[in-house]
Motif scaffolding. Structure first.
Motif, short mmCIF file in Angstrom:
data_model
loop_
_atom_site.label_atom_id
_atom_site.label_comp_id
_atom_site.label_asym_id
_atom_site.label_seq_id
_atom_site.Cartn_x
_atom_site.Cartn_y
_atom_site.Cartn_z
N GLN A 153 0.88 -1.02 -0.28
CA GLN A 153 0.10 0.14 -0.54
C GLN A 153 1.07 1.56 0.38
OE1 GLN A 153 -3.90 -1.77 2.26
NE2 GLN A 153 -2.43 -0.16 3.83
N ILE A 154 0.62 2.48 -0.52
CA ILE A 154 1.03 3.61 -0.71
C ILE A 154 1.50 4.15 0.81
CG2 ILE A 154 0.24 4.32 -2.72
CD1 ILE A 154 -1.46 6.24 -1.60
N GLY A 155 1.21 4.40 1.74
CA GLY A 155 1.31 3.95 2.97
C GLY A 155 2.16 3.55 3.74
N GLU A 156 2.09 2.43 3.21
CA GLU A 156 3.73 1.47 3.52
C GLU A 156 4.95 1.76 2.55
OE1 GLU A 156 1.37 -3.14 4.29
OE2 GLU A 156 1.58 -2.50 2.38
N LEU A 157 5.10 2.38 1.33
CA LEU A 157 5.93 2.90 1.03
C LEU A 157 6.25 4.08 1.30
CD1 LEU A 157 7.65 3.70 -0.89
CD2 LEU A 157 5.57 4.95 -2.08
N TYR A 158 5.12 5.72 2.58
CA TYR A 158 5.55 6.28 2.90
C TYR A 158 6.19 6.04 4.56
CZ TYR A 158 2.28 8.12 -0.27
OH TYR A 158 1.28 9.14 -1.48
N ALA A 172 2.68 10.89 -4.39
CA ALA A 172 1.58 9.87 -4.86
C ALA A 172 0.52 10.02 -3.83
CB ALA A 172 1.93 8.87 -4.79
N GLY A 173 -0.56 9.39 -3.61
CA GLY A 173 -1.91 9.79 -2.97
C GLY A 173 -2.50 10.30 -1.26
N VAL A 174 -3.33 10.26 -0.52
CA VAL A 174 -3.75 10.83 0.19
C VAL A 174 -4.23 9.44 0.79
CG1 VAL A 174 -3.53 13.52 0.10
CG2 VAL A 174 -5.29 12.05 -0.04
N CYS A 175 -4.81 8.46 0.29
CA CYS A 175 -5.56 7.42 0.79
C CYS A 175 -4.28 6.20 1.51
CB CYS A 175 -6.65 6.70 -0.39
SG CYS A 175 -7.64 5.48 0.76
N ILE A 336 -0.29 12.73 5.91
CA ILE A 336 -0.89 11.91 5.12
C ILE A 336 -2.09 11.30 6.15
CG2 ILE A 336 -1.70 9.09 3.90
CD1 ILE A 336 0.86 11.74 2.61
N PRO A 337 -1.70 10.85 7.14
CA PRO A 337 -3.02 9.97 8.39
C PRO A 337 -3.76 11.24 8.88
CG PRO A 337 -0.84 10.13 9.34
CD PRO A 337 -0.31 10.43 7.95
N PHE A 338 -2.80 12.86 8.78
CA PHE A 338 -3.34 13.55 9.52
C PHE A 338 -4.20 14.34 7.95
CE2 PHE A 338 -4.23 18.87 9.44
CZ PHE A 338 -4.64 19.10 10.73
N ILE A 339 -4.42 14.36 6.93
CA ILE A 339 -5.22 14.99 6.16
C ILE A 339 -6.72 13.64 5.90
CG2 ILE A 339 -5.53 15.22 2.99
CD1 ILE A 339 -3.18 16.79 3.78
N HIS A 340 -6.43 12.70 5.13
CA HIS A 340 -7.18 11.21 5.67
C HIS A 340 -7.95 11.05 7.07
CE1 HIS A 340 -8.95 8.17 3.06
NE2 HIS A 340 -8.30 7.27 3.43
N GLY A 347 1.49 4.64 12.86
CA GLY A 347 1.60 3.39 13.03
C GLY A 347 -0.12 3.57 11.49
N ASP A 348 -0.54 4.30 11.02
CA ASP A 348 -2.30 3.90 10.58
C ASP A 348 -2.07 4.24 9.19
OD1 ASP A 348 -3.61 3.66 12.32
OD2 ASP A 348 -4.37 6.40 12.27
N LEU A 349 -0.44 4.49 9.07
CA LEU A 349 -0.01 4.50 7.32
C LEU A 349 0.56 2.47 6.68
CD1 LEU A 349 3.03 6.94 6.73
CD2 LEU A 349 0.20 7.08 5.97
#
Length: 522
Positions: A153-158, A172-175, A336-340, A347-349
């Motif tokens: 997931q892009i969160g894991e990349l971030y 990349a995206g915000v989700c 990213i977690p702040f906006i989404h 950790g939510d990423l």
């Protein structure tokens, strides 16, 4: 004899594996789909294969279905799900599929809006290669690069980037739950769009399994093929296993904000001004809008401190009424977690337990000319109708608009003021009549105010209403693909089809909106 030996081999594998997911009844002669399975188990551990008869099949299939519209029984489901853990498993799935007449669809994160990565509208034999277990990420902070597998997931990349350096980012995206494979394949953009462009144009290399099961990198696939996979949409040119991406420099502290305005606060006047101001702002500042009911929320990110942001917004966009109390300073990854999600928890990423799976409908548009104020008044009227959804608007300009349309298949560049995504959710099967009607009516209402000839759309916001491929002699036709294809890719569509004709002329990798092969230029 060959078929009997193959079936015996399947039974042997299952006997040796306590976690075999494949259920059988004994036939004297294997049907084509059973030949396919027998072929698979020669190379892939049975624990990674799920037949429809497996008790675990429904759970595995639904695990990353993000749009519950496509979970219902009437959707054509895959015969088998393959969950590879290495490249050889993917290659075997392709080789076996070609040999036994079973097509392959590929799922990374399951966010395909029309579900075409795991379902088919046609009654055809297909299997899904689900990349969920291929999600490794490796970051080289010194080289400012990362390798990421398509199932991540892009969160894991971030998250991996944040652990390597607080001063590197990726556009990349915000989700955070979006799968890398589909996101990069269709373009991919988020809050760094105006500074660094789309995700696809920041890809340096890739590992791809082609329609013959061969593994390629950028050098061996060639520049045309490499160009096509960076924005030409998923499931057309092979299975991209992993991506090497360029990481970009950001300040160790950036500023994000959310400012909500109701109609009583003058939201219409502010949105009307935003549509010309936001695309003209410096690339370091992105301000997008979420419009819902009688309210517009302005979400922004600035690559710098609040002290520098305040005078910039005050001079360029005073109508927003921005103040210091609305500043939130933090490292880029926390935005990213702040906006989404409204928090700063890194950790939510990496959370893969996303239980938000509504029934949903999505459409998109591109705007080149400012929308008149009186039309904005009507738009907010539409946003209060029964079944109304949300409009998400992302401004362009700066880097994204300065890049040539042909740099990648993603063509939405010069002259674009902003992109619109129309999003509609409902939470019970059968409750979608009003939301679906609103989406269609809203889309029709917007036609005079958005791009024309063609009316453009974003490939990652897949919309089956734009058109479906027709299949003649077992190949998708160019003429049917052109109907929807030029809306996503404009003049790049023909080049994509010609590349498809070279790398997959028999149209093995296909779905209802995959690039059709163009074998001769016409």
């Amino acid at each position: 004899m060959a078929r009997s030996r193959a079936f015996a081999l399947v039974l042997l594998f299952c006997a040796l594996s306590s976690s075999c997911h494949v259920a059988f009844s004994y036939p004297p002669v294997l049907a084509p789909k059973e030949d396919f399975l027998a072929c698979l188990v020669k190379e892939i551990p049975p624990r990674l294969l799920y037949a429809k008869s497996s008790p675990a099949y429904p759970t595995v299939l639904s695990a990353t279905i993000r749009n519950s519209r496509w979970s219902s029984p009437q959707n054509v489901k895959p015969l088998y799900i393959v969950t590879p853990t290495n490249v050889s498993h993917i290659q075997s799935a392709v080789v076996c599929g070609r040999r036994h007449g079973v097509r392959i669809r590929v799922r990374s994160g399951g966010h395909d809006y029309e579900g075409l990565s795991y379902r088919s509208e046609r009654a055809e034999s297909f299997a899904v290669v689900d990349l969920n277990m291929m999600r490794a990420v490796s970051v080289d902070a010194n080289a400012r690069t990362a390798w990421v597998e398509s199932g991540a997931q892009i969160g894991e990349l971030y998250y991996a980037i944040s652990k390597a350096s607080p001063s590197l980012a990726f556009p990349a995206g915000v989700c955070p739950s979006i799968g890398v494979g589909g996101h990069f394949s269709g373009g991919g953009f988020g809050m760094l769009l105006r500074k660094f462009g789309i995700a696809a144009e920041n890809v340096l290399d890739a590992k791809l399994v082609d329609a013959n099961g061969k593994l390629h990198d950028r050098k061996s696939m060639g520049e045309d093929h490499f160009w096509a996979i960076r924005g030409g949409g998923g499931e057309s040119f092979g299975i991209v296993v992993g991506w090497e991406v360029k990481l970009l420099p950001v300040p160790p502290v950036v500023t994000v904000f959310k400012v909500s305005k109701t109609l009583k606060d003058g939201a219409i006047d502010i949105v009307n001004k935003w549509q010309t101001v936001a695309p003209a702002l410096p690339g370091d500042l992105m301000i997008r809008i979420l419009a819902m009911a009688q309210q517009a929320t302005f979400e922004g990110m600035y690559l710098g401190t609040c002290n520098n942001l305040l005078p910039l917004i005050t001079s360029k966009f005073p109508e927003l009424g921005f103040n210091r109390g609305q500043c939130n300073e933090m490292p880029w990854a926390q935005t990213i977690p702040f906006i989404h999600l409204g928090n700063r928890d890194l950790g939510d990423l990496t959370n893969r337990n996303n239980n938000f799976k509504p029934f949903a409908e999505y459409k998109s548009d591109y705007v080149y000319q400012p929308i008149p104020k009186n039309v904005w008044e009507q738009i907010f009227g539409w946003l209060t109708k029964p079944g109304a959804g949300i409009m998400i608007m992302d401004p362009y300009g700066a880097t994204i608009s300065a890049t040539p349309e042909t740099a990648t298949p993603f063509p939405h560049r010069k002259g674009v003021l902003f992109n619109i995504q129309y999003v509609n959710y409902w939470f019970a099967e059968g409750a979608g009549a009003a939301p679906l009607q609103w989406s269609k009516d809203m889309y029709k209402f917007m036609e005079p105010y958005v791009s024309k000839n063609p009316r453009q759309a974003y490939a990652n916001y897949r919309d089956i209403d734009l058109g479906r491929n027709e299949v003649v002699n077992d190949v998708s036709t160019y003429s049917s693909g052109k109907v929807w294809g030029e809306k996503y890719f404009k003049g790049n569509f023909q080049r994509l089809a010609m590349i498809k004709g070279k790398v997959d002329p028999e149209d093995y990798f296909r779905n209802e909106q995959s690039i059709p092969p163009l074998l001769t230029k016409y």
